[in-house]
Motif scaffolding. Structure first.
Motif, PDB file in Angstrom:
ATOM      1  N   ASP A 355       0.846  -1.202   0.000  1.00  0.00           N
ATOM      2  CA  ASP A 355       0.000   0.000   0.000  1.00  0.00           C
ATOM      3  C   ASP A 355       0.875   1.242   0.000  1.00  0.00           C
ATOM      4  O   ASP A 355       0.601   2.220  -0.672  1.00  0.00           O
ATOM      5  N   GLN A 360      -1.630   3.743  -1.671  1.00  0.00           N
ATOM      6  CA  GLN A 360      -3.050   3.371  -1.541  1.00  0.00           C
ATOM      7  C   GLN A 360      -3.297   2.837  -0.146  1.00  0.00           C
ATOM      8  O   GLN A 360      -2.361   2.655   0.637  1.00  0.00           O
ATOM      9  N   VAL A 361      -4.572   2.614   0.202  1.00  0.00           N
ATOM     10  CA  VAL A 361      -4.903   1.925   1.462  1.00  0.00           C
ATOM     11  C   VAL A 361      -5.981   0.907   1.163  1.00  0.00           C
ATOM     12  O   VAL A 361      -6.665   1.003   0.135  1.00  0.00           O
ATOM     13  N   ARG A 362      -6.162  -0.047   2.042  1.00  0.00           N
ATOM     14  CA  ARG A 362      -7.218  -1.062   1.847  1.00  0.00           C
ATOM     15  C   ARG A 362      -8.351  -0.765   2.821  1.00  0.00           C
ATOM     16  O   ARG A 362      -8.110  -0.645   4.027  1.00  0.00           O
ATOM     17  N   LYS A 371     -13.967  -5.636   0.664  1.00  0.00           N
ATOM     18  CA  LYS A 371     -12.704  -4.900   0.791  1.00  0.00           C
ATOM     19  C   LYS A 371     -12.336  -4.319  -0.563  1.00  0.00           C
ATOM     20  O   LYS A 371     -12.677  -4.863  -1.601  1.00  0.00           O
ATOM     21  N   ASP A 373      -9.107  -1.647  -2.503  1.00  0.00           N
ATOM     22  CA  ASP A 373      -7.918  -0.809  -2.395  1.00  0.00           C
ATOM     23  C   ASP A 373      -8.220   0.528  -3.043  1.00  0.00           C
ATOM     24  O   ASP A 373      -8.747   0.564  -4.162  1.00  0.00           O
TER      25      ASP A 373
END
Ligand SMILES: O=C1CCCN[C@@H]1CCCn1cnc2cc(F)c(Cl)cc2c1=O
Ligand SMILES: [Mg+2]
Length: 485
Positions: A355, A360-362, A371, A373
């Motif tokens: 990430d 990015q983040v999840r 879920k 990203d």
């Protein structure tokens, strides 16, 4: 800690007791029927209180505080008002080593405490309307099986007590407050409720009529009274001599209402939304809406990762969300996922090495485990979107389950069949009190008798000649029935 040992669909009662403790909402106390409300509970209570308090203040209701203690002569002012309740009144009979001359009761509700002063304060029509509310605890020493939030010997509530010159003003306020209770359930707790009128048998005996919002727990097939808004008519005005000089110089008695919701709301929320991984909090009332968890990998440079977590917290906090990061180094990511899922945090953000590389983040949803990203660049709008969809989805799923639990019954056999299938029953009824008493007698069993829950304001079409499900007499209305808490 470890997960739940009981499943919601297999052992609801024990599942519920485990969830309220493992989510750190409740701590059991050494006096039966009394519970410690931990911060995870109080933050929910405070969020609802902030909404409701602001709304009643807009309606010129003023907060007040009356004493917890009431003397027997005052409490027993109206024998029939309390005779049914007498067994649950808690009394102070001594202090230190000495017996009290006269025992003192702890308030189970505050009509008899407040209304002598309503009588003193209300003299002329200019003193009306009088609109008071208090946020307090009440004590009812009940003996039926105690359940955290749902049935406890002490609970927190608000009790509104208002007085008007005319019946129409009182009638109007009853429904305005009931709408606020609907909003608490449907807009904050994501729980569908039915608005309706209580039967003569189920209403507040001291009042003229009772309206309520009714929720339903599909797992147990039990209705639960969510909140009540009563019109008291002039009954208490007669009892306590609450009269005023009207504009024509004549004497008239006031028209009164009283209304309440309590910490029971929180128990309903746990029961409706919780699952086998624990509590599931609607974002509107979640103390933490988003928890950020770093996912360090072997030799990862945790410094950069922790910075990314803290930046994420700052960005979302500035955007107005309630966000925290769990940077504890004595727990791994897996433990943290379970911990915050148990506590019902609606949204998790995971930040791992990949990430960081991809900026990015999840995002992981608590309600349906979806879920995705997302690039850090549109973090705020995606988080807002996810939280809004979680709030909506929780309501939609709860409504779908509640609606699937409703059965129409036109005959006694259909009624009993639906009751045994743990349904909430909509049945045509003759509206006779003895018939309701008979239904209670005929359905008494170890899991409790069926009772009327409410007559919904939204009445389906009632074709001419429709007969009452229980008496066979001409039906007058559609009423919801079921076992209840
Ligand atoms: O529900 C509300 C809204 C807020 C103010 N009160 C009303 C009626 C409360 C009924 N009720 C409910 N429970 C009670 C228990 C008691 F021990 C005694 Cl003495 C009286 C009562 C009692 O009157
Ligand atoms: Mg009671």
């Amino acid at each position: 800690g470890l997960g739940l040992s009981k499943k919601k669909d297999e052992n609801f009662g024990e599942w519920y007791s485990e969830v309220v403790v493992h989510s750190e909402m409740i701590e059991y106390y050494n006096i039966s029927g009394c519970y410690i409300l931990r911060p995870w509970t109080m933050s929910i209570w405070e969020t609802m209180q902030a909404f409701f308090d602001a709304e009643i203040k807009r309606r010129k209701v003023k907060n007040t505080y009356f004493p917890l203690f009431v003397s027997p002569s005052v409490l027993e002012k109206e024998k029939d008002h309390i005779e049914g309740f007498a067994p649950e009144v808690a009394w102070v009979t001594k202090c230190g080593k000495s017996e009290l001359e006269v025992p003192i009761a702890i308030r189970p509700t505050s009509e008899t405490i407040m209304y002598p002063y309503f009588s003193k304060w209300i003299r002329g029509h200019r003193d009306l309307p009088l609109k008071l509310n208090q946020w307090c605890n009440v004590v009812r020493w009940e003996f039926s099986n105690p359940t955290p939030f749902i049935r406890s010997r002490e609970f927190l509530w608000q009790e509104g007590h208002t007085a008007f010159a005319t019946q129409s003003e009182a009638d109007e306020e009853v429904l305005e407050i009931l709408e606020l209770y609907r909003r608490i359930y449907e807009e904050y707790l994501a729980i569908p409720v039915v608005k309706g009128k209580k039967s003569e048998l189920e209403k507040f005996a001291g009042g003229l009529y009772t309206t309520s919002v009714e929720a339903f727990i599909p797992n147990t097939g039990r209705g639960v009274q969510g909140a009540t808004s009563h019109c008291l008519g002039q009954n208490f005005a007669k009892m306590f001599g609450i009269e005023f000089e009207n504009e024509k110089g004549g004497k008239a008695m006031v028209w009164q209402n009283s209304w309440a919701y309590s910490t029971r709301t929180i128990g309903v929320m746990v029961m409706v939304h919780g699952d086998d991984r624990g509590l599931v909090l609607p974002p509107k009332v979640a103390a933490i809406q988003v928890i950020v968890v770093p996912v360090p990998y072997k030799d990862t440079n945790t410094k950069e990762m922790f910075e990314a977590c803290l930046t994420t917290v700052d960005t979302l906090t500035e955007a107005g969300f309630r966000v925290e990061a769990d940077l504890r180094d004595n727990y791994g990511p897996g433990w943290k996922y379970s911990h915050w899922e148990m506590k019902g945090v609606p949204l998790r953000i995971e930040i791992g090495p990949r990430d960081l590389e991809k900026n990015q983040v999840r995002l992981v949803r608590r309600d349906n485990s979806d879920k995705v990203d997302i690039p850090v660049s549109n973090l705020v709008e995606r988080v807002k979107d996810f939280l809004d969809r979680i709030q909506e989805n929780l309501f939609d799923v709860a409504k779908q389950k509640r609606d699937a639990s409703i059965r129409v019954a036109k005959t006694w056999d259909e009624f009993i069949e639906a009751l045994n299938q743990k349904k909430m029953i909509l049945a045509p009824w003759c509206d006779e009190m003895e018939v309701e008493e008979d239904v209670k007698k005929r359905t008494r069993g170890e899991t409790g008798a069926a009772k009327s829950l409410c007559t919904p304001f939204e009445q389906p079409e009632l074709p001419e000649g429709t007969l009452c499900f229980a008496s066979g007499k001409a039906a007058k209305k559609w009423t919801y029935w079921g076992r209840s808490y």
